[in-house]
Design an enzyme around this catalytic site. Structure first.
Site, PDB file in Angstrom:
ATOM      1  CG  ASP A  84      -2.143   0.950   0.951  1.00 41.71           C
ATOM      2  OD1 ASP A  84      -2.069   1.758  -0.001  1.00 41.71           O
ATOM      3  OD2 ASP A  84      -3.139   0.873   1.704  1.00 41.71           O
TER       4      ASP A  84
HETATM    5  C1  BGC Z   1      -4.875   3.462  -0.153  1.00 44.28           C
HETATM    6  C2  BGC Z   1      -4.977   2.418  -1.244  1.00 44.28           C
HETATM    7  C3  BGC Z   1      -4.782   3.077  -2.582  1.00 44.28           C
HETATM    8  C4  BGC Z   1      -3.441   3.779  -2.595  1.00 44.28           C
HETATM    9  C5  BGC Z   1      -3.121   4.450  -3.921  1.00 44.28           C
HETATM   10  C6  BGC Z   1      -3.613   4.294  -0.276  1.00 44.28           C
HETATM   11  O1  BGC Z   1      -3.658   5.363   0.613  1.00 44.28           O
HETATM   12  O2  BGC Z   1      -4.906   2.820   1.106  1.00 44.28           O
HETATM   13  O3  BGC Z   1      -6.217   1.790  -1.193  1.00 44.28           O
HETATM   14  O4  BGC Z   1      -4.847   2.127  -3.597  1.00 44.28           O
HETATM   15  O5  BGC Z   1      -3.434   4.775  -1.585  1.00 44.28           O
HETATM   16  O6  BGC Z   1      -3.919   5.546  -4.122  1.00 44.28           O
END
Ligand code: BGC
Length: 741
Positions: free
Chosen positions: A224
């Protein structure tokens, strides 16, 4: 030049470079080796791609959020929507969609619950499987997230989910396992949190032992965004790709670790191979190519999906569909500007506005439609004199439709909901309008359950739209007048009080830990075992027609059981029913089990007066439990109930099935209890015989057969009994018996 032979031809620096982002959304390309960059974008309810300067997002079709799509209980519809999102991602130049989110709703307070499907792992798995198929069928990689136990936003980058192995396996890992093994997503996203003290991004057992070795995952594990705490530990554990870019810092750490002998270069190349394989696999074929097998009109699909996700929770006196001559007053500012999605990375810049519910109703309803705002656009404050004018209008109308919902600020990535209540002005508005109007319908716009206890008994009907995307107003208008049949079903329980929810005492935890004390008893599993009231149970949803079930039969198949039954539409309208099969475990079980668990379901369209035989397959896994002592799945022998119904609390027909299963006997040790020894099929008789022989006085045998003595000492580890000089039980006797087994 394209080179499919892996990345061993790359320098260490080049290989390490493939393992972290080039920027916020892309991996690095190595053109000389034919490795293109991979561009990733969010998009669970529509393409959520940032503009290059981050000033906003690319306009896109806004579909219902995952929580709303879950209410369709229709993996095929989820797949159709996912395919359209993938097409828009491809047209925008992306190769990977960072979806579906498939964490379980451990608490209704979860801030990102609108991005997730359900409190039930089976329903989650089926819907996420549909999503992955839809996306990857368009040549775009799907990324299931957030692996794993990322069930809260509070302290999400540090919190440790303290969860038992059984709850992990049966609940939190289960849906991921099903999707990874059946739909084969090309990526898995490692979550921010820790599990039992270890960051998921550094947890070798989760990222390699379970994901790759047990489930056979062959794709890329991506972090993530910002989830990597220690790059070298994460890489060793199996985290291939760190996102976003760290401006070369983590690549340098990887190179340094190899040069110092702390990291095997093979580990670097293995992960680089995976990233390179993904890049080659997703390299299209040119953006904007003609979609195949996809709905041609995304806006029509958005309205259809919204209509299918709306749930009719209550409909006393058949107040809905609206009598075509009724004078209707619509109350509530959200009827003018409905909320239709949640906030955060998943947020979509809707290409088509959701429009007004009032206007949508005016277009379809023959009678008069008027509007009174009641509260302000934020949803939290009363407008001057607006309560009085709404009440006056309600008194004059035949029916009032009060549109309420959680304010935009209540549901977002990054923080959890504070409670389940609607803003107090909205609760007051419902009560006052309901008291004045001859009939009252409440429309709830929210990404999860809301508290209804203070007003639910005062109103006739309740309709939950979820966050239904750009099609919400059209879809709702059609349902209110009866042009569409309501067929949504709750994918999560609506509790009476928040304090009734099984995770209440420990969500979201404290001091860096969230203790999953409810174990497997998440959502309806806990509510149904405890037996308390719920406002609306898991699986619940009404329709405008009336459906009955009969002739249920359960037959064994190669992979489990086939449940078949006849579904009758006894009403005068066509409808769609969601037939739900719940399995009830045998009464006798070595561990406490849920009263019933969802094991299969089918969404069936059925004409007025029609009867249809429906078959639902139930896999063996649906009857199994994770045994912590044996460290594997176990199918207990016994009689299982297959109960078919319209919610976890409305079971209409059932059949009992005797399952041979296995009677598991955990290995005996000196630390096993006296009762475990006595109950063991061969050790028990051997122990009784040895004791009788060693102590002809009968004292020791008497102790082993006296039921009260057994109650008192049966739970003691047996070696603790072998130290009493007055009895004939000795450790050497036990060792001899254990050795003979
Ligand atoms: C989120 C993810 C997301 C990623 C990219 C993160 O803060 O938890 O779900 O895919 O950002 O935007």
């Amino acid at each position: 030049m394209s080179d499919d032979s892996g990345t061993h031809e790359l320098t260490l620096q080049q290989a390490a470079g493939l393992l972290s982002g080039a920027d916020m959304a892309s991996t690095k390309a190595v053109p000389s080796r034919g490795i293109p960059a991979v561009m990733m974008t969010d998009g669970s309810n529509g393409l959520a791609m940032n503009l290059p300067d981050f000033s906003g997002k690319v306009p896109a079709t806004c579909f219902p959020t995952s929580s709303a799509m879950a209410a369709t209980w229709d993996p095929e519809l989820v797949s159709r929507v996912a395919a359209r999102i993938a097409i828009e991602a491809r047209e925008a130049g992306a190769q990977v969609l960072l979806s579906p989110g498939m964490n379980l709703k451990r608490s209704p307070l979860g801030g990102r619950n609108f991005e997730y499907y359900s409190e039930d792992p089976h329903l989650t798995a089926e819907l996420a499987t549909g999503f992955v198929h839809g996306v990857q069928g368009q040549g775009i990689g799907a990324c299931v997230k957030h692996y794993v136990a990322n069930n809260q936003e509070t302290d999400r980058m540090r919190v440790s989910a303290e969860v038992s192995e059984r709850a992990l396996r049966e609940m939190y890992l289960h849906a991921f396992e099903q999707v990874v093994t059946r739909a084969r997503p090309w990526l898995v996203m490692a979550s921010y949190n820790r599990v039992n003290g270890t960051y998921v991004s550094q947890d070798e057992r989760l990222l390699t032992g379970i994901l790759r070795d047990e489930w056979g995952f062959g794709g890329v594990v991506v972090s993530d965004w910002g989830a990597v705490e220690n790059r070298v530990l994460a890489l060793s554990a199996g985290l291939d790709l760190e996102m976003p870019s760290t401006s070369g810092a983590s690549d340098a750490l990887v190179v340094q670790a190899v040069q110092e002998g702390a990291l095997d270069p093979e580990v670097v190349h293995r992960s680089a191979d995976r990233v390179a394989a993904l890049a080659r696999r997703t390299a299209h074929r040119g953006g904007g190519s003609t979609p195949h097998d996809a709905d041609p009109d995304p806006d029509a699909l958005a309205v259809l999906a919204a209509a299918r996700s709306i749930v009719l929770l209550q409909n006393d006196r058949d107040v809905l569909p609206l009598d075509s001559a009724a004078n209707v007053v619509v109350v509530g500012a959200f009827a003018h500007t409905p909320r239709f999605q949640g906030g955060g990375s998943a947020g979509v810049h809707a290409r088509v506005p959701a429009g007004s519910i009032v206007e949508a109703l005016e277009q379809r309803h023959a009678g008069r439609v008027t509007f009174a705002p009641g509260y302000d656009a934020s949803g939290t404050d009363l407008l001057e004199d607006s309560l009085e004018s709404a009440v006056t209008a309600a008194r004059a109308a035949d029916i009032a439709i009060v549109v309420v919902g959680s304010p935009e600020s209540a549901e977002s990535e990054g923080y959890d909901r504070a409670d389940l209540h609607l803003p107090s002005v909205q609760e007051q508005l419902i009560r006052d309008v309901a008291a004045a109007a001859p009939r009252c319908v409440v429309v709830v716009i929210a990404g999860g359950p809301v508290h209804t206890e203070t007003w639910r008994h005062e109103v006739d009907a309740i309709v939950a739209t979820g966050l239904a995307g750009q099609g919400v107003s059209q879809a709702l208008g059609a349902i209110l007048v009866g042009d569409s049949e309501p067929s949504g079903r709750l994918a999560e329980t609506w509790p009476v009080e928040l304090s009734d929810t099984p995770s209440y005492l420990s969500f979201p935890g404290e001091s860096g830990r969230s203790i999953y004390g409810e174990g497997i008893f998440v959502g309806y599993r806990g509510h149904d075992l405890a037996g308390g009231r719920v406002a609306f149970p898991f699986g619940h949803g009404l329709s405008y027609t009336s459906v009955e079930y009969s002739d249920v039969a359960v037959e064994p198949t190669d992979s489990g059981w086939a449940v078949s039954l006849v579904v009758h539409n006894r009403g005068r309208r066509p409808g769609r029913d969601v037939v739900q099969v719940y399995v009830e475990p045998p009464a006798e079980s070595p561990v406490r089990r849920a009263r019933r668990t969802l094991a299969g379901f089918a969404s069936v369209a059925i004409e007025a007066g029609e009867s249809r035989r429906v078959r639902i397959d139930v896999p063996t896994r649906a009857l199994e439990r994770w045994d912590e002592r044996l460290d594997r799945w176990v199918l207990d022998a016994g009689t299982y109930g297959f109960a078919v119904g319209r919610s976890s609390r409305q079971l209409l027909v059932r059949a009992d099935v005797d399952v041979a299963g296995v009677v598991e006997t955990p290995p005996l040790t000196l630390d096993s209890t006296l009762v475990e020894w006595l109950d063991h099929p061969s050790a028990g008789p051997a122990l009784r015989a040895a004791v009788a022989e060693a102590d002809p006085s009968g004292r020791t045998s008497g102790m082993l057969t006296n039921p009260v003595a057994i109650l008192m000492i049966g739970g003691l580890p047996i070696h603790r009994l072998a130290i009493d000089a007055g009895n004939a039980l000795t450790t050497s006797m036990l060792d001899d018996i254990a050795a003979s087994l």
